[in-house]
Design a protein around this motif. Structure first.
Motif, PDB file in Angstrom:
ATOM      1  N   ASP A 315     -19.233 -17.694 -11.169  1.00 50.33           N
ATOM      2  CA  ASP A 315     -19.052 -16.436 -10.747  1.00 50.33           C
ATOM      3  C   ASP A 315     -18.863 -15.256 -11.713  1.00 50.33           C
ATOM      4  OD1 ASP A 315     -18.158 -14.560  -8.576  1.00 50.33           O
ATOM      5  OD2 ASP A 315     -16.169 -15.129  -9.063  1.00 50.33           O
ATOM      6  N   PRO A 316     -19.558 -14.136 -11.252  1.00 52.48           N
ATOM      7  CA  PRO A 316     -19.510 -13.157 -12.417  1.00 52.48           C
ATOM      8  C   PRO A 316     -17.939 -12.429 -12.488  1.00 52.48           C
ATOM      9  CG  PRO A 316     -21.617 -13.019 -11.290  1.00 52.48           C
ATOM     10  CD  PRO A 316     -20.752 -14.007 -10.378  1.00 52.48           C
ATOM     11  N   ALA A 317     -17.538 -12.705 -11.279  1.00 49.17           N
ATOM     12  CA  ALA A 317     -16.103 -11.878 -11.171  1.00 49.17           C
ATOM     13  C   ALA A 317     -15.170 -12.535 -12.019  1.00 49.17           C
ATOM     14  CB  ALA A 317     -15.691 -11.511  -9.875  1.00 49.17           C
ATOM     15  N   TYR A 318     -15.180 -13.919 -11.750  1.00 53.55           N
ATOM     16  CA  TYR A 318     -14.392 -14.777 -12.631  1.00 53.55           C
ATOM     17  C   TYR A 318     -14.565 -14.709 -14.081  1.00 53.55           C
ATOM     18  CZ  TYR A 318     -12.395 -19.309 -14.254  1.00 53.55           C
ATOM     19  OH  TYR A 318     -11.746 -20.178 -15.020  1.00 53.55           O
ATOM     20  N   ALA A 319     -16.089 -14.754 -14.165  1.00 55.53           N
ATOM     21  CA  ALA A 319     -16.136 -14.585 -15.742  1.00 55.53           C
ATOM     22  C   ALA A 319     -15.810 -13.539 -16.504  1.00 55.53           C
ATOM     23  CB  ALA A 319     -17.653 -14.833 -16.005  1.00 55.53           C
ATOM     24  N   VAL A 320     -15.860 -12.468 -15.920  1.00 61.85           N
ATOM     25  CA  VAL A 320     -15.389 -11.014 -16.420  1.00 61.85           C
ATOM     26  C   VAL A 320     -13.836 -11.288 -16.504  1.00 61.85           C
ATOM     27  CG1 VAL A 320     -14.871  -8.580 -15.998  1.00 61.85           C
ATOM     28  CG2 VAL A 320     -17.228  -9.505 -15.591  1.00 61.85           C
ATOM     29  N   GLU A 321     -13.078 -11.683 -15.722  1.00 61.07           N
ATOM     30  CA  GLU A 321     -11.554 -11.902 -15.793  1.00 61.07           C
ATOM     31  C   GLU A 321     -11.313 -12.780 -17.143  1.00 61.07           C
ATOM     32  OE1 GLU A 321     -10.067 -13.790 -12.391  1.00 61.07           O
ATOM     33  OE2 GLU A 321     -10.292 -12.186 -11.066  1.00 61.07           O
ATOM     34  N   ARG A 322     -12.074 -13.826 -17.433  1.00 60.45           N
ATOM     35  CA  ARG A 322     -12.019 -14.568 -18.552  1.00 60.45           C
ATOM     36  C   ARG A 322     -12.425 -13.902 -19.824  1.00 60.45           C
ATOM     37  NH1 ARG A 322      -8.122 -18.661 -17.828  1.00 60.45           N
ATOM     38  NH2 ARG A 322      -9.005 -20.352 -16.587  1.00 60.45           N
ATOM     39  N   MET A 323     -13.220 -13.082 -19.794  1.00 63.60           N
ATOM     40  CA  MET A 323     -13.600 -12.145 -20.881  1.00 63.60           C
ATOM     41  C   MET A 323     -12.596 -11.362 -21.257  1.00 63.60           C
ATOM     42  SD  MET A 323     -17.678 -11.121 -20.280  1.00 63.60           S
ATOM     43  CE  MET A 323     -18.379 -12.078 -18.889  1.00 63.60           C
ATOM     44  N   ALA A 324     -11.902 -10.898 -20.148  1.00 63.67           N
ATOM     45  CA  ALA A 324     -10.786  -9.776 -20.268  1.00 63.67           C
ATOM     46  C   ALA A 324      -9.849 -10.332 -21.086  1.00 63.67           C
ATOM     47  CB  ALA A 324     -10.542  -9.149 -19.151  1.00 63.67           C
ATOM     48  N   GLU A 325      -9.477 -11.703 -20.681  1.00 63.54           N
ATOM     49  CA  GLU A 325      -8.329 -12.286 -21.335  1.00 63.54           C
ATOM     50  C   GLU A 325      -8.318 -12.512 -22.726  1.00 63.54           C
ATOM     51  OE1 GLU A 325      -8.095 -16.043 -19.510  1.00 63.54           O
ATOM     52  OE2 GLU A 325      -7.489 -15.453 -17.592  1.00 63.54           O
ATOM     53  N   THR A 326      -9.492 -12.519 -23.434  1.00 64.07           N
ATOM     54  CA  THR A 326      -9.954 -12.925 -24.738  1.00 64.07           C
ATOM     55  C   THR A 326      -9.948 -11.160 -25.373  1.00 64.07           C
ATOM     56  OG1 THR A 326     -12.307 -12.309 -24.704  1.00 64.07           O
ATOM     57  CG2 THR A 326     -11.403 -14.531 -24.088  1.00 64.07           C
ATOM     58  N   GLY A 327      -9.913 -10.222 -24.529  1.00 62.82           N
ATOM     59  CA  GLY A 327      -9.757  -8.864 -25.164  1.00 62.82           C
ATOM     60  C   GLY A 327     -11.052  -7.971 -25.065  1.00 62.82           C
ATOM     61  N   ALA A 328     -12.045  -8.372 -24.190  1.00 64.75           N
ATOM     62  CA  ALA A 328     -13.296  -7.758 -23.851  1.00 64.75           C
ATOM     63  C   ALA A 328     -12.862  -6.745 -22.876  1.00 64.75           C
ATOM     64  CB  ALA A 328     -14.271  -8.711 -23.309  1.00 64.75           C
ATOM     65  N   ALA A 329     -13.647  -5.534 -22.744  1.00 62.14           N
ATOM     66  CA  ALA A 329     -13.355  -4.546 -22.047  1.00 62.14           C
ATOM     67  C   ALA A 329     -14.909  -3.766 -21.681  1.00 62.14           C
ATOM     68  CB  ALA A 329     -12.467  -3.572 -22.454  1.00 62.14           C
ATOM     69  N   PHE A 330     -14.700  -3.165 -20.416  1.00 58.27           N
ATOM     70  CA  PHE A 330     -15.929  -2.378 -19.684  1.00 58.27           C
ATOM     71  C   PHE A 330     -15.318  -0.738 -20.248  1.00 58.27           C
ATOM     72  CE2 PHE A 330     -16.898  -6.105 -17.290  1.00 58.27           C
ATOM     73  CZ  PHE A 330     -18.518  -5.886 -17.477  1.00 58.27           C
ATOM     74  N   ILE A 331     -16.240  -0.212 -20.870  1.00 57.19           N
ATOM     75  CA  ILE A 331     -15.896   1.363 -20.955  1.00 57.19           C
ATOM     76  C   ILE A 331     -17.196   2.128 -20.649  1.00 57.19           C
ATOM     77  CG2 ILE A 331     -14.411   1.005 -22.990  1.00 57.19           C
ATOM     78  CD1 ILE A 331     -16.575   1.929 -24.855  1.00 57.19           C
ATOM     79  N   GLY A 332     -16.975   3.265 -20.132  1.00 57.52           N
ATOM     80  CA  GLY A 332     -18.137   3.994 -19.420  1.00 57.52           C
ATOM     81  C   GLY A 332     -19.027   4.683 -20.645  1.00 57.52           C
ATOM     82  N   ALA A 333     -20.369   4.616 -20.444  1.00 59.70           N
ATOM     83  CA  ALA A 333     -21.276   5.278 -21.113  1.00 59.70           C
ATOM     84  C   ALA A 333     -21.473   6.770 -20.857  1.00 59.70           C
ATOM     85  CB  ALA A 333     -22.508   4.491 -21.154  1.00 59.70           C
ATOM     86  N   PRO A 334     -21.762   7.538 -21.793  1.00 61.99           N
ATOM     87  CA  PRO A 334     -22.229   9.058 -21.343  1.00 61.99           C
ATOM     88  C   PRO A 334     -23.197   8.815 -20.046  1.00 61.99           C
ATOM     89  CG  PRO A 334     -22.169   8.947 -23.602  1.00 61.99           C
ATOM     90  CD  PRO A 334     -22.140   7.498 -23.126  1.00 61.99           C
ATOM     91  N   GLY A 335     -23.132   9.819 -19.033  1.00 69.00           N
ATOM     92  CA  GLY A 335     -23.945   9.929 -18.081  1.00 69.00           C
ATOM     93  C   GLY A 335     -23.835   8.860 -16.922  1.00 69.00           C
ATOM     94  N   ASP A 336     -22.835   7.980 -17.001  1.00 71.45           N
ATOM     95  CA  ASP A 336     -22.449   7.102 -15.910  1.00 71.45           C
ATOM     96  C   ASP A 336     -21.809   7.780 -14.755  1.00 71.45           C
ATOM     97  OD1 ASP A 336     -21.952   4.459 -15.127  1.00 71.45           O
ATOM     98  OD2 ASP A 336     -19.585   4.971 -15.032  1.00 71.45           O
TER      99      ASP A 336
END
Length: 337
Positions: A315-336
């Motif tokens: 499940d992508p949503a669960y995967a993103v939660e697990r990534m965040a636990e390790t210190g990963a993050a999403f940040i906006g890119a110019p033009g988003d």
């Protein structure tokens, strides 16, 4: 379900294997793990740090991997290049789930054929995607607000000091030797591109452009077929990461650009960076650990026999939660938007 047998991690002393084992220990403290490598002292050190883990030596040139006949396992994880496919055959002969991360798009054919010939033997998870499928899962998570996806472009920067040790560098050399062409989906057709068509600049989060190129990677068909997007491309650059340019440790970044329509039919676009201050290793390890969870049914139902890809099981949503636990993050890119 009852407690499974030990998970055999081939290459468990390497950067990806050892870190994946540490995540599995964190997520599932009682899960038995077997750290397999060529150096028993190193394997014992990794196992000792984990607790509830054993260490063994392996010989990938042997069909029995050099393991005693009475040893039993719950799954075989190839966190290295299984060049003779002895790890896969070992798993198939014993009906064990198998996961591999080093078979790129140009060399998965033997695994696919082996899986097709023994389709009912056990599940095979082909996770030779970038960072073991976590980038595909992150892109699919970002796509959730779209009703239709027209274009996907992934742009990745790998720091030359973050290639994953000797095994990772060997993988890069093997892939580059197999083909210099890239695979894209263009107007709904999977197409090989080379020369100027394959070249593209990859822009880092600090605005620096690095020379990159389209590569042959399973992420392209995975994303194209999961979303039905007619245009998909994955560009890749090796160079100095933003972290290192700041005088910090190597960092990780992947830009995800999506175009399509929203729920109401209006055109929308989304551009995000998936970043990690510690490089690609935490995300690769997360991809492996997520795959083990699903193969064994530690989260959700155990995977059925056959050939699988990360997005088909996780499940992508669960995967993103697990990534965040390790210190990963999403940040906006110019033009988003």
């Amino acid at each position: 379900m009852g407690q499974p047998e030990s998970v055999l991690i081939l290459g468990g002393t390497g950067q990806a294997g050892a870190r994946a084992a540490a995540l599995l220990r964190q997520w599932h403290p009682a899960l038995p793990l077997t750290i397999a490598g060529r150096d028993i002292d190193r394997a014992q050190r990794v196992a000792g740090e984990l607790g509830a883990a054993t260490a063994v030596t392996i010989d990938l040139r042997r069909s029995d991997l050099g393991l005693p006949a009475d040893r039993t396992y719950s799954a075989v994880i190839a966190a290295l290049w299984d060049d003779h496919l002895h790890g896969l055959r070992y798993a198939q002969h014993r009906g064990l789930p198998y996961l591999s991360i080093s078979s790129g798009l140009v060399d998965i054919a033997p695994e696919v054929v082996a899986g097709a010939q023994r389709a009912n033997a056990a599940p095979i998870l082909l996770a030779g995607h970038y960072c073991a499928g976590t980038v595909v899962l992150a892109a699919l998570h970002a796509a959730r607000r779209f009703d239709r996806i027209d274009t996907i472009r992934i742009s990745a920067v790998l720091d030359e000091l973050d290639t994953g040790g000797p095994a990772g560098r060997a993988d890069l050399r093997r892939w580059s030797t197999a083909t210099t062409a890239g695979l894209v989906r263009r107007d709904g057709v999977f197409t090989w591109v080379a020369g100027p068509d394959a070249q593209a600049d990859v822009r880092s989060t600090d605005g620096t452009d690095l020379p990159g190129r389209s590569i042959a990677i399973p992420d392209v068909p995975s994303l194209a077929l999961a979303t039905d997007a007619p245009d998909v491309r994955f560009d890749f650059a090796v160079g100095e990461s933003v972290g290192r340019r700041r005088g910090e440790p190597v960092s990780f970044e992947v830009r995800i650009d999506l175009e399509g329509t929203g729920r109401g039919g209006a055109p929308i676009s989304r551009s995000r960076y998936l970043v990690h201050p510690a490089g690609q290793r935490p995300l690769t390890a997360t991809g492996i650990a997520l795959g083990v969870e699903r193969l064994l049914g530690l989260r959700g139902e155990a995977a059925t026999p056959g050939i699988h890809t990360p997005e088909a099981l996780i499940d992508p949503a669960y995967a993103v939660e697990r990534m965040a636990e390790t210190g990963a993050a999403f940040i906006g890119a110019p033009g988003d938007s």
